[in-house]
Design an enzyme around this catalytic site. Structure first.
Site, short mmCIF file in Angstrom:
data_model
loop_
_atom_site.label_atom_id
_atom_site.label_comp_id
_atom_site.label_asym_id
_atom_site.label_seq_id
_atom_site.Cartn_x
_atom_site.Cartn_y
_atom_site.Cartn_z
N GLU A 1 -41.69 73.24 119.52
CA GLU A 1 -41.05 72.78 120.77
C GLU A 1 -41.98 71.87 121.56
OE1 GLU A 1 -40.14 77.03 121.55
OE2 GLU A 1 -38.18 76.30 122.15
N ALA B 1 -45.60 80.59 120.62
CA ALA B 1 -46.02 81.36 121.79
C ALA B 1 -46.84 82.54 121.27
CB ALA B 1 -44.79 81.85 122.54
N GLU C 1 -38.17 82.03 115.55
CA GLU C 1 -37.99 83.05 116.59
C GLU C 1 -37.02 84.16 116.18
OE1 GLU C 1 -38.18 79.80 117.18
OE2 GLU C 1 -39.32 79.42 119.01
N GLY D 1 -42.79 77.88 119.69
CA GLY D 1 -43.21 77.08 120.85
C GLY D 1 -44.07 75.89 120.47
N1 CO8 Z 1 -49.17 84.54 118.39
C1 CO8 Z 1 -50.28 85.30 118.38
N2 CO8 Z 1 -51.16 85.34 117.34
C2 CO8 Z 1 -50.86 84.59 116.28
C3 CO8 Z 1 -49.73 83.77 116.21
C4 CO8 Z 1 -48.85 83.77 117.33
N3 CO8 Z 1 -47.75 83.00 117.38
N4 CO8 Z 1 -49.70 83.15 115.01
C5 CO8 Z 1 -50.80 83.57 114.36
N5 CO8 Z 1 -51.51 84.42 115.12
C6 CO8 Z 1 -52.77 85.10 114.78
C7 CO8 Z 1 -52.56 86.21 113.77
O1 CO8 Z 1 -52.12 87.39 114.41
C8 CO8 Z 1 -53.92 86.32 113.17
O2 CO8 Z 1 -54.73 87.04 114.06
P1 CO8 Z 1 -55.79 88.16 113.48
O3 CO8 Z 1 -56.74 87.35 112.63
O4 CO8 Z 1 -56.41 88.72 114.71
O5 CO8 Z 1 -54.99 89.10 112.68
C9 CO8 Z 1 -54.43 84.89 113.17
O6 CO8 Z 1 -53.64 84.20 114.12
C10 CO8 Z 1 -54.25 84.21 111.83
O7 CO8 Z 1 -52.90 84.34 111.43
P2 CO8 Z 1 -52.43 84.95 110.03
O8 CO8 Z 1 -53.45 85.91 109.52
O9 CO8 Z 1 -51.04 85.47 110.18
O10 CO8 Z 1 -52.47 83.64 109.13
P3 CO8 Z 1 -51.59 83.34 107.84
O11 CO8 Z 1 -52.17 82.12 107.24
O12 CO8 Z 1 -51.47 84.54 106.99
O13 CO8 Z 1 -50.12 83.01 108.40
C11 CO8 Z 1 -48.53 81.97 109.90
C12 CO8 Z 1 -49.92 81.89 109.21
C13 CO8 Z 1 -47.44 81.85 108.85
C14 CO8 Z 1 -48.45 80.82 110.88
C15 CO8 Z 1 -48.43 83.34 110.61
O14 CO8 Z 1 -49.57 83.53 111.42
C16 CO8 Z 1 -47.22 83.44 111.49
O15 CO8 Z 1 -46.12 83.65 111.01
N6 CO8 Z 1 -47.41 83.34 112.83
C17 CO8 Z 1 -46.35 83.52 113.77
C18 CO8 Z 1 -45.46 82.30 113.82
C19 CO8 Z 1 -44.31 82.52 114.75
O16 CO8 Z 1 -43.49 83.39 114.58
N7 CO8 Z 1 -44.23 81.69 115.81
C20 CO8 Z 1 -43.19 81.75 116.78
C21 CO8 Z 1 -43.57 82.64 117.90
S1 CO8 Z 1 -42.23 82.90 119.02
C22 CO8 Z 1 -42.21 81.52 120.00
O17 CO8 Z 1 -42.98 80.62 119.85
C23 CO8 Z 1 -41.13 81.50 121.04
C24 CO8 Z 1 -41.35 80.40 122.06
C25 CO8 Z 1 -40.44 80.60 123.23
C26 CO8 Z 1 -40.72 81.87 123.91
C27 CO8 Z 1 -39.92 82.09 125.12
C28 CO8 Z 1 -40.23 83.45 125.66
C29 CO8 Z 1 -39.32 84.00 126.61
#
Ligand code: CO8
Length: 260
Positions: free
Chosen positions: A114, A66, A134, A111
């Site tokens: 999922e 998400a 998460e 997500g």
């Molecule tokens: N949301 C928003 N932006 C994201 C996300 C995300 N999930 N993942 C990556 N991005 C963005 C980064 O912020 C970055 O943006 P910018 O260039 O503007 O800084 C760009 O994508 C590239 O990402 P990274 O620079 O971080 O790339 P890396 O190669 O260094 O890392 C990763 C890749 C490991 C995938 C890292 O980006 C990461 O950890 N992302 C988050 C993963 C995560 O935690 N996902 C789970 C999110 S929570 C969720 O999904 C809950 C679902 C249910 C919700 C219910 C709500 C009530």
């Protein structure tokens, strides 16, 4: 169909849906969830579509979860709506009568994992990474991951992944039973196309019933699941496809199913 965050391609009865926000690693914001739900509904209403493949744009991500930027300041009532929207999408995807395949080309996190779990089968690129991170963000899976991951890999493995937030590679996903195949990145879509085409050659009513019985039956006591199977099995004997399938076998020729 016009979408801002998706690309939809139609290839001979196959729909290829690509989540297209590569700058955010295809993270699911509200607009993308709404578009995906609309796309699933529109494809469901199109009888020419016999299979769906879901993937992510770019080389890095299927869907990295998400959208954290959008989620960060949600209130509890807003989070409730957001979670419900994710559930609605995953439920409709899962309920489609046609086979659905997730072509996981990179990160499938939160997500994103999922969403992949709501598809029938997951094919992973060697570069794919799976996880439910998460808890690292102070929350839990909210788009159906607790239930679907447990059903896919068993409660112990689901607990391990959800409590640790660990991200696992494609071979581990294969060993867990999360993915059905691991292929080089450039082959992930073609492997999905190949599986989809093989399934699409079978009787569509039989596939739809198999999907329904497997999905619904998994949550029923065994005797109720068996009763559901019996009803579906018997109902198929009222179809032209059953007559054609068995006649073709006896006449030693390939069947021509019409989905009726
Ligand atoms: N949301 C928003 N932006 C994201 C996300 C995300 N999930 N993942 C990556 N991005 C963005 C980064 O912020 C970055 O943006 P910018 O260039 O503007 O800084 C760009 O994508 C590239 O990402 P990274 O620079 O971080 O790339 P890396 O190669 O260094 O890392 C990763 C890749 C490991 C995938 C890292 O980006 C990461 O950890 N992302 C988050 C993963 C995560 O935690 N996902 C789970 C999110 S929570 C969720 O999904 C809950 C679902 C249910 C919700 C219910 C709500 C009530």
């Amino acid at each position: 169909m016009s979408f801002e965050n998706l690309q939809i391609a139609r290839e001979e009865g196959l729909a290829l849906v690509t989540v297209n926000r590569p700058k955010s690693l295809n993270a699911l914001n509200r607009a993308t969830i709404a578009e995906l739900t609309r796309a699933v509904d529109e494809l469901a209403a199109d009888p020419s579509i016999r299979a769906l493949i879901l993937t992510g744009a770019g080389e890095k991500a299927f869907v990295a979860g998400a959208d954290i930027a959008e989620m960060a300041n949600l209130t509890s009532p807003e989070a409730l709506e957001f979670s419900r929207a994710g559930h609605r999408l995953c439920d409709r995807l899962e309920a489609l009568p046609i086979p659905t395949l997730a072509a996981v080309n990179g990160f499938a996190l939160g997500g994103g994992c999922e969403l992949a779990l709501a598809c029938d089968l997951i094919v992973a690129s060697e570069k794919a990474r799976f996880g439910q991170p998460e808890v690292s963000l102070g929350v839990i899976p909210g788009f159906g991951g607790n239930g679907r991951l447990t059903r896919a890999v068993g409660v112990q493995r689901a607990r391990e992944l959800i409590y640790t937030g660990d991200i696992v590679d494609a071979q581990s996903a294969l060993a867990l039973g999360l993915a059905v195949a691991v292929v080089p990145p450039e082959q992930v879509l073609d492997r999905c196309r190949d599986i989809a085409k093989r399934i699409a050659q079978k009787g569509p009513l039989a596939i739809a019933q198999a999907k329904r019985v497997l999905r619904t039956g998994a949550d029923l006591p065994l005797d109720a699941a068996n009763a559901l199977e019996t009803q579906a099995f018997a109902a198929l004997f009222g179809s032209s496809d059953q007559k054609e399938g068995m006649k073709a076998f006896l006449e030693k020729r390939p069947p021509h199913f019409e989905g009726r």
